[in-house]
Design a protein around this motif. Structure first.
Motif, PDB file in Angstrom:
ATOM      1  N   TYR A  30       2.549   1.570  -3.383  1.00  0.00           N
ATOM      2  CA  TYR A  30       1.511   1.972  -4.331  1.00  0.00           C
ATOM      3  C   TYR A  30       1.294   3.485  -4.259  1.00  0.00           C
ATOM      4  CZ  TYR A  30      -3.323   2.604  -5.994  1.00  0.00           C
ATOM      5  OH  TYR A  30      -4.462   3.055  -6.628  1.00  0.00           O
ATOM      6  N   GLU A  31       1.122   4.004  -3.045  1.00  0.00           N
ATOM      7  CA  GLU A  31       0.878   5.431  -2.863  1.00  0.00           C
ATOM      8  C   GLU A  31       2.087   6.262  -3.297  1.00  0.00           C
ATOM      9  OE1 GLU A  31      -0.473   5.792   1.197  1.00  0.00           O
ATOM     10  OE2 GLU A  31      -2.211   4.514   0.767  1.00  0.00           O
ATOM     11  N   PHE A  51       1.719  -2.504 -12.027  1.00  0.00           N
ATOM     12  CA  PHE A  51       1.807  -1.226 -12.726  1.00  0.00           C
ATOM     13  C   PHE A  51       2.516  -1.378 -14.060  1.00  0.00           C
ATOM     14  CE2 PHE A  51       5.496  -1.383  -9.890  1.00  0.00           C
ATOM     15  CZ  PHE A  51       6.548  -1.036 -10.723  1.00  0.00           C
ATOM     16  N   GLU A  61       1.267   4.506 -13.449  1.00  0.00           N
ATOM     17  CA  GLU A  61      -0.085   4.015 -13.718  1.00  0.00           C
ATOM     18  C   GLU A  61      -0.207   2.550 -13.325  1.00  0.00           C
ATOM     19  OE1 GLU A  61      -1.571   4.898 -17.617  1.00  0.00           O
ATOM     20  OE2 GLU A  61      -0.538   6.847 -17.617  1.00  0.00           O
ATOM     21  N   PHE A  62      -1.153   2.268 -12.467  1.00  0.00           N
ATOM     22  CA  PHE A  62      -1.398   0.912 -11.995  1.00  0.00           C
ATOM     23  C   PHE A  62      -2.536   0.268 -12.768  1.00  0.00           C
ATOM     24  CE2 PHE A  62       1.292   2.276  -8.665  1.00  0.00           C
ATOM     25  CZ  PHE A  62       1.788   1.134  -8.062  1.00  0.00           C
ATOM     26  N   GLN A 104       0.829  -1.214   0.000  1.00  0.00           N
ATOM     27  CA  GLN A 104       0.000   0.000   0.000  1.00  0.00           C
ATOM     28  C   GLN A 104       0.861   1.261   0.000  1.00  0.00           C
ATOM     29  OE1 GLN A 104      -3.453   0.019  -0.264  1.00  0.00           O
ATOM     30  NE2 GLN A 104      -3.226   2.214  -0.567  1.00  0.00           N
ATOM     31  N   ALA A 125       0.163  -5.634  -6.243  1.00  0.00           N
ATOM     32  CA  ALA A 125      -0.326  -4.553  -7.089  1.00  0.00           C
ATOM     33  C   ALA A 125       0.484  -4.648  -8.385  1.00  0.00           C
ATOM     34  CB  ALA A 125      -0.142  -3.194  -6.423  1.00  0.00           C
ATOM     35  N   GLN A 181      -3.551  -2.776 -11.491  1.00  0.00           N
ATOM     36  CA  GLN A 181      -4.183  -3.489 -10.375  1.00  0.00           C
ATOM     37  C   GLN A 181      -3.795  -2.770  -9.086  1.00  0.00           C
ATOM     38  OE1 GLN A 181      -3.130  -7.706  -9.595  1.00  0.00           O
ATOM     39  NE2 GLN A 181      -3.165  -7.049  -7.455  1.00  0.00           N
ATOM     40  N   GLU A 182      -4.786  -2.295  -8.371  1.00  0.00           N
ATOM     41  CA  GLU A 182      -4.543  -1.679  -7.075  1.00  0.00           C
ATOM     42  C   GLU A 182      -4.139  -2.759  -6.080  1.00  0.00           C
ATOM     43  OE1 GLU A 182      -7.914   0.647  -5.938  1.00  0.00           O
ATOM     44  OE2 GLU A 182      -7.738   1.965  -7.684  1.00  0.00           O
ATOM     45  N   PRO A 183      -3.608  -2.368  -4.928  1.00  0.00           N
ATOM     46  CA  PRO A 183      -3.235  -3.381  -3.931  1.00  0.00           C
ATOM     47  C   PRO A 183      -4.400  -4.320  -3.634  1.00  0.00           C
ATOM     48  CG  PRO A 183      -2.359  -1.262  -3.291  1.00  0.00           C
ATOM     49  CD  PRO A 183      -3.247  -1.016  -4.483  1.00  0.00           C
ATOM     50  N   THR A 184      -4.102  -5.611  -3.752  1.00  0.00           N
ATOM     51  CA  THR A 184      -5.116  -6.644  -3.573  1.00  0.00           C
ATOM     52  C   THR A 184      -4.549  -7.740  -2.689  1.00  0.00           C
ATOM     53  OG1 THR A 184      -5.948  -6.180  -5.803  1.00  0.00           O
ATOM     54  CG2 THR A 184      -6.606  -8.274  -4.810  1.00  0.00           C
ATOM     55  N   ARG A 204       2.217   6.088  -7.187  1.00  0.00           N
ATOM     56  CA  ARG A 204       1.097   6.864  -7.766  1.00  0.00           C
ATOM     57  C   ARG A 204       1.401   8.357  -7.713  1.00  0.00           C
ATOM     58  NH1 ARG A 204      -4.133   5.318  -9.747  1.00  0.00           N
ATOM     59  NH2 ARG A 204      -4.564   7.375  -8.958  1.00  0.00           N
TER      60      ARG A 204
END
Length: 129
Positions: A90-91, A115, A99-100, A87, A113, A102-105, A94
């Motif tokens: 990811y932040e 990108f 560009e992602f 997370q 995630a 898939q967001e964190p899953t 971003r």
């Protein structure tokens, strides 16, 4: 037996070097001219400078474009990197304009995630807990 080097195909080695060092935070390890504009260009983790190298390999072979296109079309990352906090990474990425796809899953004990590396590849970041 240990993994010494792995590679990711890139269309533009200089662009890839900027992305993998300035955005992702890797460090250039080797940069050896091979002729014809190609280079033996590797990066390593800043946290493990003697660890596994990632070769930013030119996409010149005719099999590479259809291979990369098929992977991206199917959402399959070309490479996966371990991070301490998906997370937070990811932040951070971003905020840098990454560009992602898939967001964190969270999937059981794993969080991922995915990108776009701006070089024609999808990259996965992963944390296992």
């Amino acid at each position: 037996m240990r993994i010494y080097i792995t590679s990711v195909f890139v269309e533009d080695q200089e662009k890839a070097l900027r992305f993998y060092t300035e955005v992702l935070g890797f460090v250039k390890k080797h940069d050896v001219p091979l002729g014809g504009g190609a280079r033996w260009l590797t990066v390593v983790s800043a946290e493990q400078p003697e660890g596994t190298e990632l070769l930013l390999e030119p996409s010149g072979h005719p099999a590479v474009p259809p291979y990369k296109t098929a992977l991206v079309k199917d959402g399959i990352p070309a490479v996966s990197f371990a991070v301490d906090d998906v997370q937070a990474e990811y932040e951070r990425l971003r905020a840098l304009g990454v560009e992602f796809t898939q967001e964190p899953t969270r999937m059981g004990p794993v969080t991922t995630a995915v990108f776009d590396d701006t070089c024609g590849n999808l990259v996965q970041i992963v944390r296992t807990s």
